[in-house]
Design an enzyme around this catalytic site. Structure first.
Site, PDB file in Angstrom:
ATOM      1  N   HIS A 101      79.015 129.477  81.090  1.00  0.00           N
ATOM      2  CA  HIS A 101      80.410 129.919  81.010  1.00  0.00           C
ATOM      3  C   HIS A 101      80.991 129.783  82.420  1.00  0.00           C
ATOM      4  CE1 HIS A 101      78.438 132.622  78.010  1.00  0.00           C
ATOM      5  NE2 HIS A 101      79.574 132.593  77.345  1.00  0.00           N
ATOM      6  N   ASP A 104      80.031 132.536  84.745  1.00  0.00           N
ATOM      7  CA  ASP A 104      78.615 132.661  85.149  1.00  0.00           C
ATOM      8  C   ASP A 104      78.386 132.015  86.500  1.00  0.00           C
ATOM      9  OD1 ASP A 104      78.193 133.441  82.486  1.00  0.00           O
ATOM     10  OD2 ASP A 104      77.497 131.449  81.885  1.00  0.00           O
ATOM     11  N   GLU A 232      81.275 128.698  67.411  1.00  0.00           N
ATOM     12  CA  GLU A 232      80.001 129.425  67.230  1.00  0.00           C
ATOM     13  C   GLU A 232      80.234 130.682  66.410  1.00  0.00           C
ATOM     14  OE1 GLU A 232      77.641 129.962  70.819  1.00  0.00           O
ATOM     15  OE2 GLU A 232      76.887 131.867  70.058  1.00  0.00           O
TER      16      GLU A 232
HETATM   17  C1  XLS Z   1      77.215 135.806  72.343  1.00  0.00           C
HETATM   18  C2  XLS Z   1      77.258 134.355  72.240  1.00  0.00           C
HETATM   19  C3  XLS Z   1      77.601 133.630  73.532  1.00  0.00           C
HETATM   20  C4  XLS Z   1      77.980 132.208  73.257  1.00  0.00           C
HETATM   21  C5  XLS Z   1      78.706 131.551  74.371  1.00  0.00           C
HETATM   22  O1  XLS Z   1      76.737 136.509  71.473  1.00  0.00           O
HETATM   23  O2  XLS Z   1      76.052 133.894  71.728  1.00  0.00           O
HETATM   24  O3  XLS Z   1      76.533 133.721  74.414  1.00  0.00           O
HETATM   25  O4  XLS Z   1      76.874 131.433  72.939  1.00  0.00           O
HETATM   26  O5  XLS Z   1      79.868 132.218  74.702  1.00  0.00           O
HETATM   27 NI    NI Z   2      75.388 131.946  71.630  1.00  0.00          NI
HETATM   28 NI    NI Z   3      74.616 135.751  70.817  1.00  0.00          NI
END
Ligand code: XLS
Ligand code: NI
Ligand code: NI
Length: 437
Positions: A101, A104, A232
């Site tokens: 990210h 990070d 995601e």
């Molecule tokens: C959090 C998510 C995050 C994503 C990226 O639960 O898994 O880490 O993968 O923002």
């Molecule tokens: Ni994730």
């Molecule tokens: Ni996660």
């Protein structure tokens, strides 16, 4: 250049009989499986946030982990050291990819302009380390959930100012991901959801989320970023309800808003279980609909109801995950990103290696077993027989749209009660055990 992990040398493949805990027993990057090397199949990535930024703090206690690269008073010196430590780790572990990210890799400054300058500085370092080591970026992403400005969401925030701020952040994140030749970019809607419907205009928020993604698609074209976009799914945490709940609801959302074809899915094992699904349910849904993009490889704990983000070690999960990934044609732009962190008591740098070595071996074993299953095809053969009625006769007529209710009534009146047939679940489970053994 200082070494941040002096106690560990490059991890090597030593074969199944090795008792060296810092060696691979199964992951042999150059070994071919079904015509591709293991490295090409698995496309392992280390995630920056958990591996280098998580220091074991939780809701009840302060960090327990002290890292040499996280020492110092200047946050940019720490950022620089951490990036160098990360590439030392990637190289010693032998992974081909990493994920991050924006927040990070460079801490946010007082103004957005200054934050972007910090990012530029650190991204330049990352680029030169990528060139030196050959490690590539699997995907980049933008943290739109930690800062208080995003407490009520980013794209789904009631305030257009926050929407605009989030867009500005994602614009920059796309630019740096492109600069680092990222194979992809992830949208995870950390706070894109609600805590209570009593203060939420759900329709408007969904419309705004779609608008945001369309703007990102437009900008991607504008800057000629060739990476794959992913969404995601996660049902909850941090919010009570997230709009990207699971694979099926993300798919419906993408279809509703004309976004299919622009985004694939990044499936995370622990998010699947939070949604009340098995990891492989989510993978199978994506494969069935041609939307599987990448995987966040981790696991939850059966007894805990949150995103524990543990390293994957369960061979049933890794085998069946690889089985579906291979059935879907394997990874193209995606890969296996270890979105996982060591436990709070695993405080030594070497624990990071143990965690990744075990996870990589678990997936390498899963890959080998899945390849054998796909060669012998015990389940495919069974399934083909189970559905054989659809290959001809009335089944074929139904599938081809040649039989309506009237024809089906005539058929049924003549044929009478259908025969019941065993699903043979126990036998099939035993077969799976034979392959895993
Ligand atoms: C959090 C998510 C995050 C994503 C990226 O639960 O898994 O880490 O993968 O923002
Ligand atoms: Ni994730
Ligand atoms: Ni996660």
């Amino acid at each position: 250049m200082p070494e941040y992990f002096p106690e560990v040398k490059a991890i090597k493949y030593e074969g199944p009989d090795s008792r060296n805990p810092l060696a691979f027993r199964h992951y042999n990057p150059k070994q071919k499986v079904l015509g591709k090397t293991m490295a090409e199949h698995l496309r392992f990535a280390v995630c920056y946030w958990h591996t280098f930024k998580n220091l074991g703090g939780d809701m009840f206690g302060v960090p327990t982990i002290v890292r040499s690269y996280a020492q110092g008073s200047d946050p940019m010196v720490i950022a620089d050291q951490t990036m160098r430590a990360a590439f030392e780790f990637f190289t010693k572990l032998g992974v081909g990819f990493w994920c991050f990210h924006d927040t990070d890799i460079a801490p946010e400054a007082d103004t957005l302009a200054e934050t972007n300058k910090r990012l530029d500085r650190i991204v330049k370092l990352a680029k030169s380390l990528q060139n030196d080591t050959g490690v590539k970026l699997l995907w980049g992403t933008c943290n739109l959930f930690s800062h208080p400005r995003f407490m009520s969401g980013a794209a789904t925030n009631p305030s257009p100012d926050v929407f605009a701020y989030a867009a500005t952040k994602v614009k920059k994140a796309l630019e740096i991901t492109r600069y680092l030749d990222g194979a992809g970019y992830v949208f995870w809607g950390g706070r894109e959801g609600y805590e209570t419907l009593l203060n939420t205009d759900m329709k408007r928020e969904l419309d705004h989320l779609a608008r945001f993604l369309h703007l990102a698609v437009d900008y991607k074209k504008q800057i000629r970023f060739k990476g794959q976009f992913y969404i995601e799914p996660k049902p909850k945490e941090p919010t009570k309800h997230q709009y990207d709940f699971d694979a099926a609801s993300c798919h419906a959302f993408l279809q509703q808003y004309g976004l299919v074809g622009h985004l694939k899915l990044n499936i995370e094992a622990n998010h699947a279980t939070l949604a009340g699904h098995a990891f492989i349910h989510e993978l199978a849904y994506c494969v069935a609909n041609g939307i599987l993009g990448s995987v966040d490889a981790n696991r939850g704990d059966e007894l805990l109801g949150w995103d524990t983000d543990q390293f994957p070690t369960n061979l049933y999960d890794t085998t069946l995950a690889m089985y579906y990934i291979l059935k879907g044609g394997g990874f193209t732009t995606g890969g296996l990103n270890f979105d996982a962190h060591v436990r709070r008591q695993s405080i030594d740098p070497v624990d990071l290696f143990h965690a990744h070595v075990g996870a990589m071996d678990a997936f390498a074993r899963g890959l080998k077993i899945a390849a054998r299953l796909l060669k012998d095809r015990p389940f495919e053969k069974f399934i083909a027989r189970r559905y054989a009625g659809w290959d001809g006769g009335i089944g074929k007529q139904i599938e081809q749209g040649k039989a309506g209710f009237a024809e089906l009534e005539a058929y049924t009146m003549k044929r009478g009660e259908p025969k019941t047939v065993s699903g043979r679940q126990e036998m099939l489970e035993n077969i799976l055990n034979d392959y895993i053994a």
